[in-house]
Design a protein around this motif. Structure first.
Motif, mmCIF file in Angstrom:
data_model
loop_
_atom_site.group_PDB
_atom_site.id
_atom_site.type_symbol
_atom_site.label_atom_id
_atom_site.label_comp_id
_atom_site.label_asym_id
_atom_site.label_seq_id
_atom_site.Cartn_x
_atom_site.Cartn_y
_atom_site.Cartn_z
ATOM 1 N N PRO A 463 0.802 -1.228 0.000
ATOM 2 C CA PRO A 463 0.000 0.000 0.000
ATOM 3 C C PRO A 463 0.831 1.273 0.000
ATOM 4 O O PRO A 463 0.324 2.331 -0.355
ATOM 5 C CB PRO A 463 -0.819 -0.112 1.287
ATOM 6 C CG PRO A 463 -0.073 -1.058 2.132
ATOM 7 C CD PRO A 463 0.644 -1.986 1.229
ATOM 8 N N SER A 464 2.102 1.191 0.348
ATOM 9 C CA SER A 464 2.878 2.430 0.433
ATOM 10 C C SER A 464 3.629 2.725 -0.864
ATOM 11 O O SER A 464 4.195 3.796 -1.018
ATOM 12 C CB SER A 464 3.871 2.348 1.592
ATOM 13 O OG SER A 464 4.737 1.269 1.399
ATOM 14 N N ALA A 465 3.633 1.771 -1.811
ATOM 15 C CA ALA A 465 4.449 1.954 -3.011
ATOM 16 C C ALA A 465 3.970 3.140 -3.830
ATOM 17 O O ALA A 465 2.779 3.356 -4.005
ATOM 18 C CB ALA A 465 4.422 0.693 -3.860
ATOM 19 N N GLY A 466 4.925 3.895 -4.320
ATOM 20 C CA GLY A 466 4.613 4.984 -5.235
ATOM 21 C C GLY A 466 3.917 6.162 -4.596
ATOM 22 O O GLY A 466 3.269 6.940 -5.290
ATOM 23 N N GLN A 467 4.003 6.294 -3.300
ATOM 24 C CA GLN A 467 3.326 7.421 -2.681
ATOM 25 C C GLN A 467 4.238 8.175 -1.745
ATOM 26 O O GLN A 467 5.113 7.593 -1.125
ATOM 27 C CB GLN A 467 2.136 6.909 -1.888
ATOM 28 C CG GLN A 467 1.074 6.417 -2.795
ATOM 29 C CD GLN A 467 -0.018 5.808 -2.011
ATOM 30 O OE1 GLN A 467 -0.867 6.492 -1.488
ATOM 31 N NE2 GLN A 467 0.043 4.502 -1.891
ATOM 32 N N ASP A 468 3.997 9.460 -1.623
ATOM 33 C CA ASP A 468 4.811 10.216 -0.682
ATOM 34 C C ASP A 468 4.246 10.032 0.732
ATOM 35 O O ASP A 468 3.207 9.416 0.937
ATOM 36 C CB ASP A 468 4.915 11.689 -1.089
ATOM 37 C CG ASP A 468 3.581 12.383 -1.081
ATOM 38 O OD1 ASP A 468 2.690 11.967 -0.317
ATOM 39 O OD2 ASP A 468 3.414 13.348 -1.844
ATOM 40 N N TYR A 469 4.982 10.595 1.672
ATOM 41 C CA TYR A 469 4.668 10.364 3.070
ATOM 42 C C TYR A 469 3.253 10.805 3.430
ATOM 43 O O TYR A 469 2.538 10.129 4.154
ATOM 44 C CB TYR A 469 5.697 11.109 3.920
ATOM 45 C CG TYR A 469 5.606 10.844 5.391
ATOM 46 C CD1 TYR A 469 5.627 9.541 5.872
ATOM 47 C CD2 TYR A 469 5.515 11.892 6.291
ATOM 48 C CE1 TYR A 469 5.549 9.293 7.225
ATOM 49 C CE2 TYR A 469 5.448 11.652 7.649
ATOM 50 C CZ TYR A 469 5.465 10.350 8.111
ATOM 51 O OH TYR A 469 5.392 10.101 9.446
ATOM 52 N N LYS A 470 2.846 11.931 2.870
ATOM 53 C CA LYS A 470 1.555 12.496 3.246
ATOM 54 C C LYS A 470 0.410 11.575 2.811
ATOM 55 O O LYS A 470 -0.459 11.226 3.623
ATOM 56 C CB LYS A 470 1.405 13.880 2.608
ATOM 57 C CG LYS A 470 0.442 14.765 3.356
ATOM 58 C CD LYS A 470 0.539 16.197 2.843
ATOM 59 C CE LYS A 470 -0.839 16.775 2.734
ATOM 60 N NZ LYS A 470 -1.175 17.223 1.403
ATOM 61 N N SER A 471 0.411 11.167 1.548
ATOM 62 C CA SER A 471 -0.717 10.349 1.115
ATOM 63 C C SER A 471 -0.620 8.944 1.708
ATOM 64 O O SER A 471 -1.627 8.290 1.951
ATOM 65 C CB SER A 471 -0.810 10.299 -0.412
ATOM 66 O OG SER A 471 0.251 9.592 -0.941
ATOM 67 N N TYR A 472 0.606 8.526 2.012
ATOM 68 C CA TYR A 472 0.786 7.248 2.708
ATOM 69 C C TYR A 472 0.130 7.309 4.088
ATOM 70 O O TYR A 472 -0.608 6.415 4.490
ATOM 71 C CB TYR A 472 2.286 6.962 2.814
ATOM 72 C CG TYR A 472 2.716 6.031 3.909
ATOM 73 C CD1 TYR A 472 2.586 4.653 3.754
ATOM 74 C CD2 TYR A 472 3.263 6.521 5.095
ATOM 75 C CE1 TYR A 472 2.984 3.787 4.760
ATOM 76 C CE2 TYR A 472 3.664 5.673 6.095
ATOM 77 C CZ TYR A 472 3.527 4.306 5.928
ATOM 78 O OH TYR A 472 3.923 3.463 6.929
#
Lengths: 570, 281
Positions: A463-472
């Motif tokens: 679920p964390s792939a390809g996302q920055d910290y905020k949207s993660y």
């Protein structure tokens, strides 16, 4: 004065198709031989900035440029993308898509082929470049047989032209598992030390890049440079927090302990950080004290695997005697490097593949007698890339899809879809076309489209792939709510140790087709042997514990506990 | 080149005396490469069942006397009914056409196994195709496995959401409909890749010069020269064979058959020798 490799002066850029400029007032000089990290969340303009250097802007992506940018003294606008490609090598984020050759050798030779270099001259150069990245034994290999990390090495070798002295890495860690990511960072560092390459790394994962020395960090936000400093200076400031970048875990731990960050030397490297007397005391005090003993989960079992064997090809087992059980309401991380068998285990749970040996029970029933569709009502699977799941044009239709194909009563469809949309905070957007929403929102849509089936278990693939910290963080908070308020069991398939640390209770570790650990998260993370065998990376908390001569398990446990109490207070 | 010649030769001849040695070549080639036999055996048996068995039965039912027109005589060996009978000649005809098909099939397989797609692409450029066309061929080969993998992922996720794709439980129409629906995410996720690929190629100077070289290309080795000479000889032989059998000393019918003596041939099939199309049976 060092010579400038790249110089931006009052630079701005606006894409042709966009209303607002993407970059404003960029003034930046990068010197020859420097190693620079460009940091920023998604949409901060960091990739656009890189594309202005390698010539994709303005030659492939049209738009309006204001001000000037020069590469080795040459104005990019007046050059061509091909001239620039001889000076600037770019390694893109998607190491798979940028592999254009049919074999390693061919891909490395691609640039030379385009220069019409005779084949006899190409062969030794290909060998030399492959040796630089350690791929000389794989020259004949085809992309299908390579791991993500190997593909990336090939991509690096492919841009090492003779005159290339600037290397740009666009999110080099995004597609790699932690161990490979670490290798990639080391490889990039070797390149910067051996040659006289100027290196620009674009990333939002600060801690991973800081594994090796970086000269300068440039922080970007909303198209502007907000800070240009050394890593130490950046870590001492509050900028990371302000601009939604994850700070290194050990820094967070120090802040929890009430340390003053400013006084410590070598802050950017946990291995040689020099704690002040005062901070050391504070840290020891913070981690001291017996953390409360967590109660083992005794709720009913929702999934149980017993002695499961699975092989795609005869004789080569992808899973070997795998047994574990999952209880209702648990949050579990299934971790392991790529290819260790974790995705296969998920496929078996979903019924897409069936075990050759052993037994799988879903909700107490033997899965052998259940169809994929029936299992789908108990276990929902959310793929890593939401674009691969979305079938319909509007959000509402997409969410209703699973019920529509089942021929559920229209009133019930509406009711359940509304509930799912509400749970994912998508109800006000329900009539929007799917392709207008952001990546994170798409992810929510895919979760909502599974939730309508009222599954007991939700499996989330990376679920964390390809996302920055905020949207993660947004997604994790949302998953947390699903778990807490709806009692849904959550299974994360991941190699992100931070994710496992912060969001799960138990970790099941796969290595070489076997389960090598099935324990509380802190116990797994504190077990060096397991982490090494699973090819994972230690979090910096582990190193911090060693530096403080404390048992790692205690440090990690205390940290998790504190973090969760902080979270509940918010 | 040798491949094209081979195919032509196999198509042209109906003479099993020529076919058998021709067939030996590709088989020898396949064996020398030591490929993974499993899929090959599957392919061959698939062909054997469809072309060999089904084709033969259909042929016997529809036109039991086809051998007559090709071989030129008529020897019934098994009379089933008035309309359904088996003649020696038809069986012979079946055997020859089957040999022919196996031979062409083996040639294709040998070719596919021998050439990697990039060699094929560089070979195309050797034949003076524009290199942008060649790179498209090569890129297509490169992306097919990726697309296939993505397709499987999408299908799996659909099944988990309750789309029944099992042929036993759903009608063909419905399955087609869902397969159509799967194309949407497949195309959308593939488009994203296209842009990256295009960028990756631009960034490495693709399309700057009018020509390019090929890493996968082979310099002419001695073996290549021998192969070329051999192809030339071979081409000449085929040409001679065609001219000889069709024009100089025409064999009365299209097919040679060991148990039919020349003087027994009752029907002379001249039209076949004129309409060359007949060869492509």
């Amino acid at each position: 004065m060092e010579k400038a490799a790249i110089r931006f002066e009052n630079f701005g850029f606006q894409y042709k198709v966009q209303q607002e400029p993407t970059l404003y007032d960029i003034n930046l000089t990068i010197h020859k031989g420097e190693k620079v990290l460009i940091l920023g969340s998604s949409g901060s303009g960091k990739s656009t900035l890189a594309n202005c250097i390698n010539g994709l802007i303005p030659f492939s992506n049209e738009g309006t440029i204001t001000g000037s940018v020069t590469v080795n003294g040459q104005e990019t606008r007046k050059a061509s993308i091909h001239e620039l490609s001889k000076m600037v090598g770019t390694v893109l984020q998607d190491s798979d898509a940028q592999f254009v050759g049919l074999s390693v050798g061919e891909d490395i030779a691609f640039a030379m082929e385009n220069e019409a270099v005779p084949r006899s001259e190409m062969v030794p150069v290909v060998y030399r470049h492959a040796s630089v990245v350690g791929m000389q034994d794989f020259i004949g290999a085809i992309p299908f047989d390579l791991s993500g990390g190997q593909k990336q090495k090939v991509a690096i070798a492919g841009v090492l032209g003779s005159d290339v002295n600037i290397l740009i890495f666009d999110e080099p860690l995004a597609a790699l598992d932690p161990q490979m990511g670490q290798t990639a960072v080391e490889l990039i560092d070797n390149l910067s030390q051996n040659g006289d390459h100027t290196i620009i790394i674009i990333e939002h994962r600060l801690e991973d890049v800081l594994h090796r020395h970086v000269d300068r960090v440039i922080l970007m936000s909303e198209g502007r440079i907000v800070s240009d400093s050394t890593p130490d200076e950046l870590l001492q400031s509050t900028l990371l927090h302000d601009y939604g970048i994850r700070e290194p875990l050990y820094i967070t731990a120090m802040k929890y302990a009430g340390c003053s960050i400013a006084g410590n030397l070598n802050l950017c490297d946990i291995h040689c950080i020099e704690f002040t007397q005062d901070n050391r005391k504070k840290l020891l005090k913070f981690f001291d004290g017996e953390p409360s003993v967590p109660e083992p989960c005794t709720d009913e079992e929702v999934i149980r695997l017993e002695g499961v064997d699975f092989a795609y090809d005869e004789g080569v087992n992808v899973l070997n005697d795998v047994s574990f059980s999952i209880h209702k309401g648990e949050r579990i991380a299934i971790i392991g490097k790529n290819g260790a068998g974790k995705s296969t285990a998920a496929k078996l749970i979903c019924g897409i593949s069936r075990p050759q040996k052993g037994k799988i029970s879903i909700g107490g029933k033997d899965a052998k007698n259940l169809s994929v569709k029936e299992i789908g009502e108990h276990v929902g699977y959310v793929m890593q890339n939401p674009n691969q799941m979305i079938l319909k044009d509007t959000i509402k239709k997409e969410v209703e899809f699973a019920l529509t194909v089942r021929g559920t009563d229209p009133d019930e469809i509406r009711e359940r879809a509304t509930a799912a949309l509400n749970a994912c905070s998508l109800y006000p957007m329900r009539n929007w076309p799917v392709d207008t929403v952001s990546y994170g929102q798409k992810k929510r849509i895919t979760v909502a489209s599974i939730l309508v089936l009222h599954p007991d278990v939700l499996i989330l693939d990376e679920p964390s792939a390809g996302q920055d910290y905020k949207s993660y963080m947004e997604i994790m908070d949302f998953i947390e709510v699903l778990n807490r308020e709806y009692g849904i069991t959550i299974l994360f398939i991941t190699h992100d140790m931070h994710l496992a640390l912060e969001n799960t209770d138990r970790a099941i570790v796969f290595s070489d087709s076997r389960v090598i650990a099935d324990e509380r998260v802190f116990a797994v993370l504190a077990n060096d042997e397991v982490i090494r065998r699973a090819n994972l990376k230690q979090t910096s908390l582990y190193t911090l514990a060693l530096r403080l001569d404390l048992p790692p398990e205690q440090v990690i446990r205390r940290f998790i506990e504190h973090e969760r109490s902080v979270k509940t207070c918010e | 080149m040798l491949f094209v010649l081979f195919t032509v030769a196999i198509i042209v001849t109906f003479d099993i005396r020529v076919l058998l040695p021709l067939m030996a070549f590709p088989f020898a080639a396949i064996i020398s490469m030591k490929p993974n036999y499993k899929p090959l055996i599957f392919l061959f048996s698939f062909m054997f069942v469809t072309v060999g068995i089904i084709g033969t039965i259909m042929l016997l039912v529809v036109s039991p006397d086809v051998g007559m027109t090709h071989v030129g005589s008529h020897t019934v060996i098994w009379q089933v009914t008035d309309r359904l009978y088996v003649t020696k000649e038809t069986l012979w005809y079946v055997l020859v056409t089957f040999t022919k098909r196996v031979a062409s099939f083996a040639t294709v397989i040998a070719f596919v196994l021998m050439t990697t797609p990039s060699e094929f692409a560089s070979g195309l450029s050797f034949l003076h195709m524009p290199y942008k066309v060649c790179i498209i061929v090569s890129l297509a080969y490169r992306t097919i496995p990726d697309i296939a993998r993505r397709f499987i992922d999408i299908r799996n996720s659909m099944q988990m959401r309750g789309v029944e794709l099992n042929s036993k439980r759903t009608s063909l129409g419905k399955r087609l409909k869902y397969t159509g629906a799967m194309l949407v995410p497949l195309i959308i996720s593939s488009f994203g890749k296209v842009e990256t690929i295009a960028n990756a190629m631009d960034l490495r100077g693709f399309g700057r010069l009018k020509k390019r070289t090929w890493y996968a290309e082979h310099e002419l080795t001695r073996a290549d020269r021998i192969a070329r000479a051999f192809s030339a000889v071979f081409a000449a032989a085929i040409l001679f064979y065609i001219i000889y059998t069709k024009i100089i000393n025409p064999y009365p019918v299209t097919m040679w058959c060991p148990f039919v003596k020349l003087e027994n041939i009752t029907k002379i099939n001249v039209i076949d020798t004129i309409f060359f199309m007949k060869w492509f049976d």
